[in-house]
Design a protein around this motif. Sequence first.
Motif, PDB file in Angstrom:
ATOM      1  N   ALA A 141      -7.837  30.813 -55.234  1.00  0.00           N
ATOM      2  CA  ALA A 141      -7.596  32.021 -56.019  1.00  0.00           C
ATOM      3  C   ALA A 141      -7.014  33.085 -55.086  1.00  0.00           C
ATOM      4  O   ALA A 141      -6.932  32.898 -53.867  1.00  0.00           O
ATOM      5  N   ASP A 142      -6.601  34.208 -55.670  1.00  0.00           N
ATOM      6  CA  ASP A 142      -5.987  35.270 -54.866  1.00  0.00           C
ATOM      7  C   ASP A 142      -6.991  35.929 -53.935  1.00  0.00           C
ATOM      8  O   ASP A 142      -6.637  36.382 -52.844  1.00  0.00           O
ATOM      9  N   THR A 143      -8.242  36.003 -54.355  1.00  0.00           N
ATOM     10  CA  THR A 143      -9.276  36.648 -53.549  1.00  0.00           C
ATOM     11  C   THR A 143     -10.489  35.737 -53.432  1.00  0.00           C
ATOM     12  O   THR A 143     -10.638  34.765 -54.184  1.00  0.00           O
ATOM     13  N   PHE A 144     -11.363  36.078 -52.486  1.00  0.00           N
ATOM     14  CA  PHE A 144     -12.601  35.320 -52.312  1.00  0.00           C
ATOM     15  C   PHE A 144     -13.470  35.427 -53.557  1.00  0.00           C
ATOM     16  O   PHE A 144     -14.028  34.430 -54.026  1.00  0.00           O
ATOM     17  N   GLU A 145     -13.570  36.622 -54.118  1.00  0.00           N
ATOM     18  CA  GLU A 145     -14.370  36.808 -55.328  1.00  0.00           C
ATOM     19  C   GLU A 145     -13.769  36.056 -56.506  1.00  0.00           C
ATOM     20  O   GLU A 145     -14.492  35.503 -57.333  1.00  0.00           O
ATOM     21  N   GLY A 146     -12.439  36.003 -56.573  1.00  0.00           N
ATOM     22  CA  GLY A 146     -11.789  35.239 -57.629  1.00  0.00           C
ATOM     23  C   GLY A 146     -12.088  33.751 -57.531  1.00  0.00           C
ATOM     24  O   GLY A 146     -12.249  33.062 -58.549  1.00  0.00           O
ATOM     25  N   SER A 147     -12.199  33.236 -56.296  1.00  0.00           N
ATOM     26  CA  SER A 147     -12.540  31.830 -56.098  1.00  0.00           C
ATOM     27  C   SER A 147     -13.955  31.544 -56.587  1.00  0.00           C
ATOM     28  O   SER A 147     -14.212  30.510 -57.212  1.00  0.00           O
ATOM     29  N   ILE A 148     -14.882  32.466 -56.324  1.00  0.00           N
ATOM     30  CA  ILE A 148     -16.258  32.287 -56.795  1.00  0.00           C
ATOM     31  C   ILE A 148     -16.304  32.300 -58.320  1.00  0.00           C
ATOM     32  O   ILE A 148     -17.030  31.505 -58.943  1.00  0.00           O
ATOM     33  N   LYS A 149     -15.548  33.193 -58.943  1.00  0.00           N
ATOM     34  CA  LYS A 149     -15.498  33.225 -60.406  1.00  0.00           C
ATOM     35  C   LYS A 149     -15.000  31.899 -60.965  1.00  0.00           C
ATOM     36  O   LYS A 149     -15.525  31.388 -61.966  1.00  0.00           O
ATOM     37  N   LEU A 150     -13.989  31.324 -60.315  1.00  0.00           N
ATOM     38  CA  LEU A 150     -13.466  30.034 -60.756  1.00  0.00           C
ATOM     39  C   LEU A 150     -14.526  28.945 -60.590  1.00  0.00           C
ATOM     40  O   LEU A 150     -14.673  28.070 -61.459  1.00  0.00           O
ATOM     41  N   PHE A 151     -15.288  28.989 -59.504  1.00  0.00           N
ATOM     42  CA  PHE A 151     -16.366  28.019 -59.293  1.00  0.00           C
ATOM     43  C   PHE A 151     -17.425  28.144 -60.384  1.00  0.00           C
ATOM     44  O   PHE A 151     -17.896  27.133 -60.929  1.00  0.00           O
ATOM     45  N   LEU A 152     -17.813  29.360 -60.704  1.00  0.00           N
ATOM     46  CA  LEU A 152     -18.847  29.564 -61.718  1.00  0.00           C
ATOM     47  C   LEU A 152     -18.387  29.078 -63.091  1.00  0.00           C
ATOM     48  O   LEU A 152     -19.170  28.517 -63.863  1.00  0.00           O
ATOM     49  N   ARG A 153     -17.113  29.300 -63.410  1.00  0.00           N
ATOM     50  CA  ARG A 153     -16.584  28.826 -64.698  1.00  0.00           C
ATOM     51  C   ARG A 153     -16.467  27.306 -64.741  1.00  0.00           C
ATOM     52  O   ARG A 153     -16.489  26.704 -65.827  1.00  0.00           O
ATOM     53  N   SER A 154     -16.348  26.678 -63.574  1.00  0.00           N
ATOM     54  CA  SER A 154     -16.146  25.228 -63.529  1.00  0.00           C
ATOM     55  C   SER A 154     -17.440  24.444 -63.722  1.00  0.00           C
ATOM     56  O   SER A 154     -17.396  23.228 -63.938  1.00  0.00           O
ATOM     57  N   HIS A 155     -18.604  25.107 -63.615  1.00  0.00           N
ATOM     58  CA  HIS A 155     -19.882  24.399 -63.705  1.00  0.00           C
ATOM     59  C   HIS A 155     -20.836  25.128 -64.654  1.00  0.00           C
ATOM     60  O   HIS A 155     -21.920  25.576 -64.252  1.00  0.00           O
ATOM     61  N   PRO A 156     -20.454  25.231 -65.921  1.00  0.00           N
ATOM     62  CA  PRO A 156     -21.317  25.979 -66.858  1.00  0.00           C
ATOM     63  C   PRO A 156     -22.594  25.240 -67.234  1.00  0.00           C
ATOM     64  O   PRO A 156     -23.580  25.859 -67.628  1.00  0.00           O
ATOM     65  N   ASP A 157     -22.585  23.897 -67.112  1.00  0.00           N
ATOM     66  CA  ASP A 157     -23.727  23.102 -67.571  1.00  0.00           C
ATOM     67  C   ASP A 157     -24.615  22.613 -66.434  1.00  0.00           C
ATOM     68  O   ASP A 157     -25.558  21.848 -66.684  1.00  0.00           O
ATOM     69  N   TYR A 158     -24.333  23.042 -65.188  1.00  0.00           N
ATOM     70  CA  TYR A 158     -25.127  22.542 -64.069  1.00  0.00           C
ATOM     71  C   TYR A 158     -26.560  23.073 -64.146  1.00  0.00           C
ATOM     72  O   TYR A 158     -26.798  24.268 -64.326  1.00  0.00           O
ATOM     73  N   LEU A 159     -27.497  22.150 -64.039  1.00  0.00           N
ATOM     74  CA  LEU A 159     -28.936  22.414 -64.096  1.00  0.00           C
ATOM     75  C   LEU A 159     -29.419  22.860 -65.478  1.00  0.00           C
ATOM     76  O   LEU A 159     -30.541  23.320 -65.620  1.00  0.00           O
ATOM     77  N   THR A 160     -28.544  22.735 -66.477  1.00  0.00           N
ATOM     78  CA  THR A 160     -28.993  22.902 -67.858  1.00  0.00           C
ATOM     79  C   THR A 160     -28.865  21.569 -68.597  1.00  0.00           C
ATOM     80  O   THR A 160     -29.817  21.087 -69.197  1.00  0.00           O
ATOM     81  N   LYS A 161     -27.652  20.985 -68.499  1.00  0.00           N
ATOM     82  CA  LYS A 161     -27.438  19.662 -69.090  1.00  0.00           C
ATOM     83  C   LYS A 161     -27.136  18.608 -68.034  1.00  0.00           C
ATOM     84  O   LYS A 161     -27.365  17.427 -68.259  1.00  0.00           O
ATOM     85  N   LYS A 162     -26.572  19.049 -66.890  1.00  0.00           N
ATOM     86  CA  LYS A 162     -26.209  18.124 -65.816  1.00  0.00           C
ATOM     87  C   LYS A 162     -27.038  18.439 -64.576  1.00  0.00           C
ATOM     88  O   LYS A 162     -27.275  19.599 -64.261  1.00  0.00           O
TER      89      LYS A 162
END
Length: 491
Positions: free
Chosen positions: A238-259
């Motif tokens: 992503a363009d920024t470090f914070e933007g990369s974290i946002k992309l990571f969070l969006r990529s794993h919405p079901d972790y530790l809830t369904k997966k």
Amino acid sequence: KQWYQRRVRGQSRWMEPSFCVFPAPRPSCESVRMVELPAAADARMYERTLHQILLVLRRIKCLTYCVVFLTLTTLILYLVREHILDCEYSPRHLLSLNSDYSNTIELGKPGFGATVEALLFSRDRREECERRSIIFTKTHKTGSSTITNILLRYGETSNLTQLLYSYPSSTEYRKLLDRKLMKGRPTANIFSQHASYNNEFLSQHIRGNPIRFTILRSPVSQFISAYSFFNKTRLYPADTFEGSIKLFLRSHPDYLTKKWFCKNCQNLVNSNAIDMGFSTEDYVKSPDKEAFLSEFITSADATWDLVLITEYFDLSLVLLKRRLCLRMEDILYLKSLERIQRETVEEPFTLARIGEMQHIDMALYEHFNATFWREVAKERGIMEEVEQFQRLNRKVQRYCVRGSKKGYFGTYENVLAPEARDNFQCLAMNTRCLPFARLLQARDDEEVTDEQREVLSELQEDPDSLSYRQLISLPKDSHLIELVYRSRLKK
């Protein structure tokens, strides 16, 4: 100036003498030239302007004097304060406090550092404690490597054994297996390596009744640090470090809830709980996740005798010193491996999302942060000892370190002073945990041949880290505190 003086006295005309023509019988000027003054309004304006300029100049001069005075006063007070702090617990002052020691101990003699240390903390009540074996659960990005370094040094200076894998393998991020252990050492006194906690395995291979402890960090700051250290931005560009974290969070919405499995979440999401033996698979499959988490926290509270907190690192070390009956020299450390580029996250929503994803570690941290302060409340005089330890550690840092250089994973490493490169404590404090452990493996593993050890003894990859030759030749108890104070006395 003459015009101004005559204007103040109310004269409307003034005389400007003309130059005399020489030679003359006497140096006198008889002819005068009459000059008309400016109008009264212009004269008042010039007068006011001149007065204001002079007033401004006086104020600037006064302000300059004040700034210089305050600067010098602040500098003098700072120097006096540093001198008082250094001398309050200096060797000469401490010896003067106790006539018994002053009659028997001379400055600069062997053992003087131990005497200084004993006097330094003689005012605190130190209860008798039993030395026990140690199991340290190493967690990710919490300052645990510094504690592992302390325990490796403690084992060397106290002639205690470390539970290690065979040379040159490591327990880093792996399960503990009997077949991987170093040959000839089925049991040991200390375990402090990276591995998922296994109580049954460690109880079999650590002697006696060990004390178990670990360290936790605020889950949000721990996540940001781990995300930067493991360079997850290359997987989520992503363009920024914070933007990369946002992309990571969006990529794993079901972790530790369904997966329960996430390849890119390893050593990153709820890693402290996983290091302590938490099973994400059982958690996700559990019909009551809150009850499962609560049961795990209750079990962890019964398993670990002490849980330290990274945000109060020096306080944690002094508390650990008291519980493990360590010396002050045992818990000294050098600040190293600091990130060259510190990444931050500013947006509150992103921070909240990180905390939500780290909810297991968050529950652990809140529980053990409360238990930590309950343990601190039991210790009398611990805050004063922390201040003394911090002053001593700064002196050691100045004695051992002369600069910095670029290290691994985008961090700074220390450059040691010339005299520190022949001191075991300075070298060991500046050596990373994994190379340190491999040196111990090479020395103690029965399967390592003499030829391999001879080759290792000739290697000196980094002059600022411990080598195999230095490990086997340098005296372990190098009286570092004594050397630090002796160097200050010479100054």
